[in-house]
Motif scaffolding. Structure first.
Motif, PDB file in Angstrom:
ATOM      1  N   SER A 128      32.420 -52.889  82.876  1.00  0.00           N
ATOM      2  CA  SER A 128      31.210 -52.211  82.397  1.00  0.00           C
ATOM      3  C   SER A 128      31.320 -50.703  82.596  1.00  0.00           C
ATOM      4  N   THR A 174      33.613 -49.307  79.905  1.00  0.00           N
ATOM      5  CA  THR A 174      32.921 -49.295  78.615  1.00  0.00           C
ATOM      6  C   THR A 174      31.886 -48.179  78.579  1.00  0.00           C
ATOM      7  N   ALA A 175      31.149 -48.000  79.663  1.00  0.00           N
ATOM      8  CA  ALA A 175      30.141 -46.932  79.726  1.00  0.00           C
ATOM      9  C   ALA A 175      30.778 -45.562  79.533  1.00  0.00           C
ATOM     10  N   MET A 184      31.633 -45.112  75.868  1.00  0.00           N
ATOM     11  CA  MET A 184      30.409 -44.844  75.102  1.00  0.00           C
ATOM     12  C   MET A 184      29.899 -43.429  75.352  1.00  0.00           C
ATOM     13  N   ARG A 185      30.026 -42.932  76.589  1.00  0.00           N
ATOM     14  CA  ARG A 185      29.619 -41.556  76.880  1.00  0.00           C
ATOM     15  C   ARG A 185      30.448 -40.587  76.048  1.00  0.00           C
ATOM     16  N   THR A 244      21.575 -46.145  76.174  1.00  0.00           N
ATOM     17  CA  THR A 244      22.839 -46.852  76.062  1.00  0.00           C
ATOM     18  C   THR A 244      22.843 -47.930  77.137  1.00  0.00           C
ATOM     19  N   VAL A 283      25.088 -51.149  78.694  1.00  0.00           N
ATOM     20  CA  VAL A 283      26.448 -51.680  78.735  1.00  0.00           C
ATOM     21  C   VAL A 283      26.487 -52.963  79.547  1.00  0.00           C
ATOM     22  N   GLU A 292      32.321 -55.616  78.073  1.00  0.00           N
ATOM     23  CA  GLU A 292      32.982 -54.928  76.956  1.00  0.00           C
ATOM     24  C   GLU A 292      32.020 -54.590  75.818  1.00  0.00           C
ATOM     25  N   ARG A 293      30.755 -54.890  75.989  1.00  0.00           N
ATOM     26  CA  ARG A 293      29.766 -54.653  74.930  1.00  0.00           C
ATOM     27  C   ARG A 293      28.800 -53.542  75.317  1.00  0.00           C
ATOM     28  N   ALA A 294      28.353 -52.814  74.296  1.00  0.00           N
ATOM     29  CA  ALA A 294      27.387 -51.742  74.515  1.00  0.00           C
ATOM     30  C   ALA A 294      26.397 -51.722  73.360  1.00  0.00           C
ATOM     31  N   THR A 295      25.187 -51.343  73.681  1.00  0.00           N
ATOM     32  CA  THR A 295      24.142 -51.139  72.685  1.00  0.00           C
ATOM     33  C   THR A 295      23.678 -49.695  72.811  1.00  0.00           C
ATOM     34  N   ARG A 344      31.686 -52.909  70.620  1.00  0.00           N
ATOM     35  CA  ARG A 344      32.550 -53.728  71.474  1.00  0.00           C
ATOM     36  C   ARG A 344      33.839 -52.964  71.728  1.00  0.00           C
TER      37      ARG A 344
END
Length: 128
Positions: A15, A18-19, A22-23, A85, A87, A90-93, A113
């Protein structure tokens, strides 16, 4: 160490990775600078875009995905506000609001993903 603790640590580490991706992805749009995209996007990435309505267009492969996101990130007079965001592994919204050059805005969400440190899937949706 128990198996449950090992699994929790692995999930937290995933996580966290992934975060961070995404950042960095969101920074591309905040800064209008797509230079980081090539290293964030997997060779087999797939995007389901928000337009054209109702189902959006599909983009497959790093080149197509980086091209689309680069065009969005550098569009003059526009901006994204990242509202949230979330997380999980492996997934993020990513919940966002997009302000167009004409002053209008739309709200949307991307379901993302990540695999092996790169974005492999992005599905975009907007409020109609």
């Amino acid at each position: 160490m128990t198996q449950e603790l090992i699994m929790d640590r692995a999930a937290n580490e995933l996580s966290g990775q992934t975060a961070e991706i995404m950042r960095r992805f969101n920074d591309v749009f905040q800064r209008h600078d797509p230079s980081a995209l090539a290293e964030l996007v997997a060779e087999d990435c797939v995007i389901e875009n928000t337009v054209p309505a109702p189902d959006g267009a599909r983009y497959a492969g790093r080149e197509a995905c980086v091209g689309l996101w680069s065009a969005i990130a550098t569009q003059a007079g526009t901006r994204f506000d990242v509202e949230e965001t979330f997380v999980a592994g492996e997934r993020a919204t990513i919940r966002w609001r997009y302000f167009m050059a004409d002053g209008n805005s739309i709200r949307g969400v991307n379901l993302m993903r990540v695999e092996s440190g790169r974005i492999v899937e992005a599905m975009g949706y907007v409020k109609g």
